[in-house]
Enzyme design. Sequence first.
Site, short mmCIF file in Angstrom:
data_model
loop_
_atom_site.label_atom_id
_atom_site.label_comp_id
_atom_site.label_asym_id
_atom_site.label_seq_id
_atom_site.Cartn_x
_atom_site.Cartn_y
_atom_site.Cartn_z
N ILE A 211 0.82 -1.20 0.00
CA ILE A 211 0.00 0.00 0.00
C ILE A 211 0.86 1.27 0.00
O ILE A 211 0.51 2.27 -0.61
CB ILE A 211 -1.00 -0.03 1.19
CG1 ILE A 211 -2.18 0.89 0.91
CG2 ILE A 211 -0.36 0.29 2.50
CD1 ILE A 211 -3.24 0.26 0.05
N CYS A 212 2.05 1.21 0.62
CA CYS A 212 2.87 2.42 0.65
C CYS A 212 3.43 2.75 -0.74
O CYS A 212 3.59 3.90 -1.10
CB CYS A 212 3.98 2.31 1.69
SG CYS A 212 5.12 0.97 1.37
#
Lengths: 431, 534
Positions: A211-212
Amino acid sequence: MAAVNGTPSSGDWPNRYFHVDQILDKPGPRTDPAFSAGPVVKDFLRNQCKILVIGAGGLGCEILANLALTGFKDIHVIDMDTIDISNLNRQFLFRPRDVGKPKANVAAEFVMKRVPGVKVTPYFGKIQDKGEDYYMQFQLVICGLDSVEARRWINATLFQMVDDDNPESTKPLIDGGTEGFRGQARVIIPNMTSCYECSLDMLNKPTAFPICTIANTPRLPEHCIEWASVLEWPRVHGDKKMDTDDPEHIGWLYEVALNRAKNFKIEGVTWSLTQGVVKNIIPAIASTNAIIAASCCNEAFKFATSSAAFLNNYFMMIGTDGVYSYTFEHQRRDDCPVCGGEELAVEIGKEWTVERLIEMLVERQNIQIKKPSLSSANGTKHIYFQAPPQLEAATRPNLEKKVFDLVGDAGDILVTSHSLPFSLNLRVSYV
Amino acid sequence: MSDSQDIETATTAIQTSQVAQPDSKTRRYDRQLRLWAATGQSSLESARILVCSGSATSTSVLKNLVLPGVGHFTILDAHVVTPEDAGNNFFLEGLDSVGKSRAEEAVRLLSELNDGVEGQANTANLDDILEKDPSYITSFSLVIAHNLPSSTLDRLATLLWSNTSFPPLIVIRSAGFLAEIFIQFHEHPIIDSHPETPASLRIDKPFPALLDHALKLDIENMDVIDHGNIPYVVILVRALEEWKASHNGSPPKTYEEKSEFKKGLLARKKKADEENFDEAAAQAYRVWTETTVPNEISKLFSDPGVTSLTPSSPAFFHLLKALQQFSSQPPHTLPLSSTLPDMKSDTASYVHLQKLYKARAEEEKLVFKSILKKNGAPVDDAIVDEFVKNAHGLKLLRGEKWGSLDADKNALSACLKGNTKETATHLALSALARIQAANPSVQPTEDDLRTAVLALIGGELPRSSSGEVIGESELEEAIGELARAPTADLPNTAAFLGGLVAQEAIKMITRQYVPVKGVCVVDLIGSWTGVVQP
Ligand SMILES: [Zn+2]
């Protein structure tokens, strides 16, 4: 209605089974001595055998046609999908005018029209709608699905149906799957061979983007598309559900992803890629489906007639570089939650929270349980439950607690999930 | 971004997306375009296929070619539908089709699968056409033949082999659970073979802009976030350069040096969780694996097509020649690929690195093109681009004439030793074809088949060095099965072959992926496939 799909004369004509009967009239060098050539085996195949086909898509269409031609006359088919235009390059029982209609019904109709005297009974719905009494009526089950979840469900369900006092309760499951030029067919016989669950770690790991990366450091066009679908869609549209079959939704994602890609100077966002990423599209062609469906039906035919030894138990082929195939006996896993009986040992850190353990259960190749609920002490002590909402709320505070503090040293944890009809015994040890 | 802007983006998106949305043809073919792309699809759509016989196997093959959208197909079959045909062929309508032309019925029902495909029935006799109008046959782009009488098949194969520009032939023979396929072709160049291994990143031989970028980076004074985002390619190029400076210009060679190098990479971390340095250590083998021209590619340079190149040679050989010249210059590699795999990095660093690779790949492509031009070999730009992009996976297959294996007793013996069950099955099928040709109406016995096999291999089965007869039980198993069902075109076998042959046909037509070489044998009792290749 035995007379309709029963006696040899109904719908049959002289020499109708000229080709198949060459096999059924006498044994070959590799035929089991128990084979009863001639009328007995033909009567079983054509008048008594009831077979279930799960899936009426790429593999299902092929399977239905093959079964009908080989002489199975009582075929049932389950599929929950309706026909989409992108099915027409391989699902040959469907025409453009059928788009939007239930696959099971259209396929059944077509096969009955083309192969006289064959009865195909469709069910437009989910396999989970049906219970043991339904599955018990079949001698064989063939599965042509693209869903891992559904295959795990039917695999576990058929295993649970086995009653040692009733040999009829053991239902062979023949499973096929394809991806592009590759595919596999396998025979699963409850308590004799390995099962679908045993081979979970053979599946290709789905590409998951951290997700980052999606949020902060996109590098690939896929990262921009994930940003649009995972982060932007819920932010902009709130609770409105994204429908990946709706071209307007795909169009919105495409534009949003394209803009983000432009901002970051990333090339390669296209409509087709957008659709591929959000729908997790797997390439599919008629020819590979034909090979795998034929393999499945051939095993079903050999099984139903004993006219030749059946596959023990796994056939896989790759057609990208020549024709490569490999036939082998896939081994059972002793810690398989469906057929193994042994507890699954996992090592975790002493500092691990329940939440961290749940993340591991979701991600690990041989576990892959989407929404696990956890309890200890043979299920009497709740650790975390996904549902019902009151129980979820009551157990939620445990997510931040350490596993060690909840279950202690001899850590046995029972894992269950709504989507799977079995439970998993974890034996936790700490490193 | 404010909410109002979002609504605006959203509405314009819907308007423009209707433009970007693929047309119905692209949507129909979506799942296959992801395999062979628009170029493969257009080759498929311009292909014209001739299928000899309208058997269950033949229509199964065609089904899998009509669905993906082959341009044209013709079924050549002089027979009328029998009750036997109506029972095992999905592209006949039961008793309603009996008595009608098998070619016409099958074409009618196959054509329903795809409006975009042209189908034609030809009810003439193949032997007559071979006699009077062979150019009809050679006008197709691919010919497929199932269970033809062996004399007809031999004449067809001889015709198609007689000129290198004539179409390839796919031969299918099947009976009961056993079958084989063979592709007859002279040469088959493949530019896009879809190899599993990616092209070299040339970390061991960095191009000037990459080296310069890696050396100029002020790694020591970087803040922690940037440091954790240096792409591993850059880390490795830099570390290798520094290593070489202290090791007489050599990369790590021994096991100890390699371990030391890897340890050194991890020691460069500023924080324990810097994944990019873990990636660098995992990819460190790239530093000591020298980038050269892969063996399979350099072998192609000595192919007769290259060594005796003429202005009229096919483009593929002109491209190979230019590739040979390109790689004979330093750094003795193939042209650089512009494809960069994903790696831990931030957007700016990754995109910058990607730009360096793209620019260099473009430069090297220009060098390649100038060589082509100097050679006086004009090739279409799109093909050159394809060729350079896929240079590390190029393939050139050279095939053989149908029947050449059976004409060579020594080769058969050798195959029997190497691929016993495959060769035994092939021999049994050859024996069956010979017996059926000599006497079509008689049911062959196991003795007949055994005798015919022994005649093929010159009297007796080969023996191993320890004196054991090779292939006896395998042969008996195959013979027994063929005597059981010598004329059975089983629906499942037909469907299996339908998939297998269509897949090979698609690979031949698109010139993507790699078709099978040699005789591909199928045994649906043992549920295996295998290849007989001398
Ligand atoms: Zn299992």
